[in-house]
Design an enzyme around this catalytic site. Structure first.
Site, short mmCIF file in Angstrom:
data_model
loop_
_atom_site.label_atom_id
_atom_site.label_comp_id
_atom_site.label_asym_id
_atom_site.label_seq_id
_atom_site.Cartn_x
_atom_site.Cartn_y
_atom_site.Cartn_z
N GLU A 5 71.37 38.54 31.45
CA GLU A 5 70.58 39.54 32.16
C GLU A 5 70.50 40.82 31.34
O GLU A 5 71.41 41.14 30.59
CB GLU A 5 71.27 39.86 33.49
CG GLU A 5 71.38 38.65 34.37
CD GLU A 5 72.17 38.92 35.64
OE1 GLU A 5 72.37 40.10 35.99
OE2 GLU A 5 72.58 37.93 36.26
N CYS A 65 70.13 48.29 29.50
CA CYS A 65 71.48 47.75 29.56
C CYS A 65 71.38 46.30 29.08
O CYS A 65 70.60 45.51 29.63
CB CYS A 65 71.96 47.84 31.00
SG CYS A 65 73.57 47.10 31.25
N CYS A 121 81.62 35.77 30.32
CA CYS A 121 82.59 36.72 29.79
C CYS A 121 83.99 36.13 29.94
O CYS A 121 84.27 35.45 30.93
CB CYS A 121 82.52 38.04 30.57
SG CYS A 121 83.59 39.33 29.89
N CYS A 181 87.79 40.10 34.60
CA CYS A 181 87.97 41.20 35.57
C CYS A 181 87.67 40.63 36.96
O CYS A 181 86.62 40.01 37.18
CB CYS A 181 87.03 42.37 35.24
SG CYS A 181 87.32 43.02 33.58
N CYS A 234 84.25 41.14 38.99
CA CYS A 234 82.98 41.12 38.25
C CYS A 234 82.35 39.73 38.31
O CYS A 234 83.03 38.72 38.15
CB CYS A 234 83.23 41.54 36.81
SG CYS A 234 81.79 41.40 35.74
N CYS A 253 75.61 43.52 36.24
CA CYS A 253 75.19 42.31 35.54
C CYS A 253 75.97 41.07 35.94
O CYS A 253 77.12 41.15 36.29
CB CYS A 253 75.24 42.53 34.05
SG CYS A 253 73.65 43.12 33.50
#
Ligand code: SAH
Length: 368
Positions: free
Chosen positions: A110, A123, A130, A134, A137, A353
């Protein structure tokens, strides 16, 4: 109520990329010059080609009208300019556009364009998924698939630039989309080097921000590159106990090592540091945590960016109440911390995102 509009890609945009061809955007200016010279063309053609792609925004070599026809054909034979497709565009009434970009291997990332006064900020994602984990997220819920290439990072920037009228230019870049930019530092730096080049997008490094969960050796490498990008560190907690719960990579690193690396970056770049703090209701928004943050940051030349949580479906975290946001803010301000409470611009289009990709995945799997 003004609702965001979602447009699906039209089928004419759909084209499969030929694996025999190279992605032009993966080349540095020097690589392109070398290729041209090796094929017997003058060096200056490289600048012309980059001008067509980055400033004139063309998507096909055939439109590069000041190149000899034979060169245009040769380029067409060897290179793709674009290899991705805009899968969906979501436009929010506040002037925020979000693109879901489909990569040649089917991965999705994104990227977002934010219009704010004269600013045209984007952005951009650095990885598919990822690995940082976290807990609040959406991007990391399924781990990381792979690093993006230089060209895939640049392509997001160009696709967002395409959304602006001809007379408007991109002004700021934040590497704050999906992924951990410092875990893909070489490609991020290669892409940004084209973004800052006057022959590329011509955006000053002072208007480019790299956001990281805080990986000290990579922060040091970024510092050693001596290019004055802004560094933003996602802190999210003022002590190791809480930070290790929210940002699992912290267990092996520790806040002190992150702060020391950030301090070194500030000392050598002179760029004021930004710390990001996603405010999670009942988790990291108490008065005690605000006071601990004051203690950590008061003597540092930093901007603390507090971002009220943008809820992710399926995760147990909530946005704090207005009162606890106001209390948190007051303690920081009274403690002398330079703090900014970021507006949740574009939150109605899943601008944090990872959320659009996730929500679309759910929609398509539930409709099958
Ligand atoms: N990996 C990098 C960059 C990507 S995340 C980093 O950690 O900084 C960019 C920022 O968005 C981070 O500060 C991240 O914590 C924040 N973020 C992620 N999910 C969010 C959510 N649901 N609501 C608000 N902010 C979020």
């Amino acid at each position: 109520m003004n609702l965001p509009t979602i447009q699906k890609a039209v089928s004419s945009e759909t084209q499969t990329s030929d694996p025999q061809k190279q992605h032009l955007l993966n080349l540095s200016g020097e690589d392109l010059t070398n290729w041209l010279v090796s094929k017997g063309h003058p060096k200056f053609r490289s600048g012309q080609i980059l001008h067509w792609v980055f400033q004139r925004r063309v998507h096909a070599f055939s439109e590069m009208s000041d190149l000899p026809k034979s060169l245009r054909e040769e380029l067409e034979e060897h290179f793709h300019i674009y290899v991705t497709q805009s899968e969906a565009t979501v436009t929010s009434p506040d002037g925020t556009d979000k693109l879901l970009v489909r990569l040649p291997d089917g991965g999705e990332v994104e990227c977002v364009l934010l219009r704010d006064g004269n600013r045209r900020s984007i952005c951009v994602s650095s990885q598919v998924g990822c690995a940082m984990g976290c807990v609040f997220c959406a991007s990391g819920l399924d781990g990381v698939d792979r690093n993006l290439t230089q060209g895939e990072i640049l392509e997001q920037m160009l696709l967002l630039q395409d959304r602006l009228p001809e007379q408007e230019r991109l002004s700021h870049i934040v590497m704050m989309g999906m992924g951990e930019p410092l875990a893909n530092l070489d490609r991020v730096l290669a892409a940004l080097s084209v973004a800052k080049d006057p022959k590329g997008l011509g955006i000053s490094p002072r208007r480019i921000t790299i956001s990281t969960v805080g990986l000290p050796p990579a922060i040091d490498r970024l510092r050693e590159s001596s290019i004055p990008y802004n560094l933003a560190v996602s802190l999210h907690a003022p002590n190791d106990t809480l930070r290790s719960q929210l940002v699992p990579v912290n267990r092996k690193i520790g806040i002190n090592a992150v702060l020391d690396a950030a301090d070194r970056y500030f000392e050598s770049s002179g760029r004021r540091l930004t710390f990001e703090y996603v405010l999670l209701g009942g988790v990291n928004d108490s008065d005690d945590e605000a006071r601990e943050l004051v203690h950590l940051l008061r003597k540092r030349n930093v901007l603390l960016n507090v971002i009220p949580y943008n809820p992710v479906q399926g995760l147990p975290y909530i946005t704090p109440t207005k009162k606890s946001i106001a209390d948190f803010r007051q303690i920081l301000e009274r403690g002398g911390v330079n703090v900014q409470f970021r507006q949740r611009k574009g939150s109605e289009i899943d601008a944090a995102c990872g959320q659009l990709r996730r929500n679309r995945g759910k929609q398509s799997s539930s409709s099958q």
